[in-house]
Design an enzyme around this catalytic site. Structure first.
Site, PDB file in Angstrom:
ATOM      1  N   GLU A  16       0.821  -1.212   0.000  1.00  0.00           N
ATOM      2  CA  GLU A  16       0.000   0.000   0.000  1.00  0.00           C
ATOM      3  C   GLU A  16       0.855   1.262   0.000  1.00  0.00           C
ATOM      4  O   GLU A  16       0.554   2.229  -0.707  1.00  0.00           O
ATOM      5  CB  GLU A  16      -0.948  -0.005   1.207  1.00  0.00           C
ATOM      6  CG  GLU A  16      -2.169  -0.902   1.056  1.00  0.00           C
ATOM      7  CD  GLU A  16      -3.157  -0.361   0.035  1.00  0.00           C
ATOM      8  OE1 GLU A  16      -3.079   0.838  -0.315  1.00  0.00           O
ATOM      9  OE2 GLU A  16      -4.013  -1.134  -0.428  1.00  0.00           O
ATOM     10  N   GLU A  67       2.318   1.662  -3.492  1.00  0.00           N
ATOM     11  CA  GLU A  67       1.314   2.049  -4.484  1.00  0.00           C
ATOM     12  C   GLU A  67       0.930   3.517  -4.354  1.00  0.00           C
ATOM     13  O   GLU A  67       0.746   4.219  -5.349  1.00  0.00           O
ATOM     14  CB  GLU A  67       0.078   1.170  -4.346  1.00  0.00           C
ATOM     15  CG  GLU A  67       0.268  -0.266  -4.818  1.00  0.00           C
ATOM     16  CD  GLU A  67      -0.968  -1.112  -4.623  1.00  0.00           C
ATOM     17  OE1 GLU A  67      -0.967  -2.273  -5.076  1.00  0.00           O
ATOM     18  OE2 GLU A  67      -1.945  -0.629  -4.005  1.00  0.00           O
ATOM     19  N   GLU A  68       0.777   3.996  -3.119  1.00  0.00           N
ATOM     20  CA  GLU A  68       0.288   5.360  -2.909  1.00  0.00           C
ATOM     21  C   GLU A  68       1.386   6.417  -2.997  1.00  0.00           C
ATOM     22  O   GLU A  68       1.097   7.581  -3.303  1.00  0.00           O
ATOM     23  CB  GLU A  68      -0.420   5.454  -1.557  1.00  0.00           C
ATOM     24  CG  GLU A  68      -1.721   4.650  -1.499  1.00  0.00           C
ATOM     25  CD  GLU A  68      -2.516   4.911  -0.242  1.00  0.00           C
ATOM     26  OE1 GLU A  68      -3.661   4.430  -0.151  1.00  0.00           O
ATOM     27  OE2 GLU A  68      -2.004   5.607   0.671  1.00  0.00           O
TER      28      GLU A  68
END
Length: 373
Positions: free
Chosen positions: A247, A250-251
């Protein structure tokens, strides 16, 4: 000795020899008969053991244990076990009209309906006869003292769901192109079929670089505070450490290492009206050179409006703010944990399972005092 005496003596010997021979033959016949009976008895025992072993193997396997072929074979070898399988009118079931089912967990059985293209001309799951076959299968499961029946139906046979509903089945869950329905069979016992997916698992990351800056993001939607830590939902079968590292990358595009768990928030009524477990983890950014430099974060397209390294004191002041529109009670507690030694963090240990065939899994726990201390 006279000739008459010799003849008499010969006749006497012949009579004795004849009597002995007859007795010997009788004894031999008895021994043969006894041995034959013993052999026959052993064969019967072996045959019975084979039948019981075969029946047990069929009942304990994960392959269909009750269908046209299996039941026909079962009836021919274990007739006493199947002659009492009667319907509500006292008649023996028509085994050709029972749907194949498998042994399932918690004393239940499962019917797996295949896609239409996977069936032959003699379709067991024909919509015109499915309801009657399902009713016969339910009755059979009751005779076998099962607690529940599960049935999976592919979208190509969605019309069968209506027939299953008529027999008391209800939706349990659906995923991809398959719907799963269930029916509790015990009228005098409350259903113990569990609710599907009671919780979702979320992860958040506290990532602090060598400059004492914390990695933050601002989403394009649902921004409750100026900044938040990156994170999101764990995927099915994904461990916490893998999920939070993914996460963050990805962010923000920042690669990290997992260190520990700082805390867990448990809330209810979240997405899809499920409960939520949100794990806040301590991560360490992976430097891009020997000097320990880390790259500037890049916001995820379509999801993240902005991302940057925020001064730790600035972020702490924000979550500690008394203004209810600025402060963040949960992250306030997390910051207290961050500022103390990481020896109090929740640690991860990989342990083996006592369940045969299950892979080792992580256990998250409080720090364990070393034996040397």
């Amino acid at each position: 000795m006279s000739s008459a005496s010799k003849v008499l003596k010969s006749i006497t010997y012949s009579i004795i020899l004849l009597m002995f021979t007859r007795r010997l033959i009788a004894r031999s016949n008895f021994a043969f008969a006894f041995q034959s009976a013993k052999t026959s008895s052993c064969n019967i025992i072996r045959s019975s053991s084979f039948i019981n072993h075969r029946t047990h193997a069929m009942a304990s396997s994960n392959t269909p244990i009750m269908n046209k072929q299996h039941v026909s074979s079962l009836k021919s070898t274990t007739e006493p076990q199947t002659t009492n399988m009667l319907d509500e009118n006292g008649n023996e079931y028509d085994w050709d009209k029972i749907l194949p089912f498998q042994k399932n967990t918690h004393n239940s059985v499962k019917i797996v309906v295949p896609d239409e293209e996977q069936t032959s001309k003699d379709d067991l799951y024909d919509a015109d006869t499915f309801h009657n076959k399902l009713e016969a299968t339910i009755a059979t499961a009751l005779q076998l003292k099962k607690t529940a029946i599960w049935i999976t139906v592919p979208s190509s046979r969605a019309r069968l769901i209506e027939e299953a509903s008529k027999s008391g089945f209800s939706f349990h869950h659906a995923e991809g192109h398959t719907a799963t329905l269930s029916k509790w069979l015990l009228d005098d016992v409350e259903s113990r079929i569990p609710t599907y997916a009671t919780h979702q698992v979320g992860v958040g990351a506290v990532v602090i670089n060598a400059k004492n800056e914390i990695l933050c993001v601002r989403e394009k939607r649902n921004n409750y505070r100026p900044w938040k830590v990156p994170g999101g939902l764990a995927e099915l079968g994904e461990d916490l450490d893998t999920a939070v590292i993914r996460e963050v990358y990805e962010e923000t595009g920042i690669k990290c290492r997992f260190n520990s768990v700082l805390g867990v928030r448990h809330t209810h009524g979240s997405q899809f009206d499920r409960s939520d477990l949100y794990f806040v983890c301590r991560l360490e950014p992976i430097p891009i050179n020997e000097e320990g430099d880390v790259p500037l974060p890049v916001p995820q397209e379509g999801e993240i409006e902005a991302t940057c390294w925020v001064d730790f004191d600035e972020y702490r002041d924000m979550v500690y703010a008394e203004d209810p529109k600025v402060g963040h009670p949960m992250m306030k507690h997390i910051m207290k944990i961050v500022e103390q030694s990481d020896q109090y963090d929740i640690q991860k240990t990989i342990v083996t399972s006592v369940v045969p065939g299950r892979k080792p899994s992580p256990v998250y726990h409080a720090a364990i005092k070393s034996e040397s201390s």
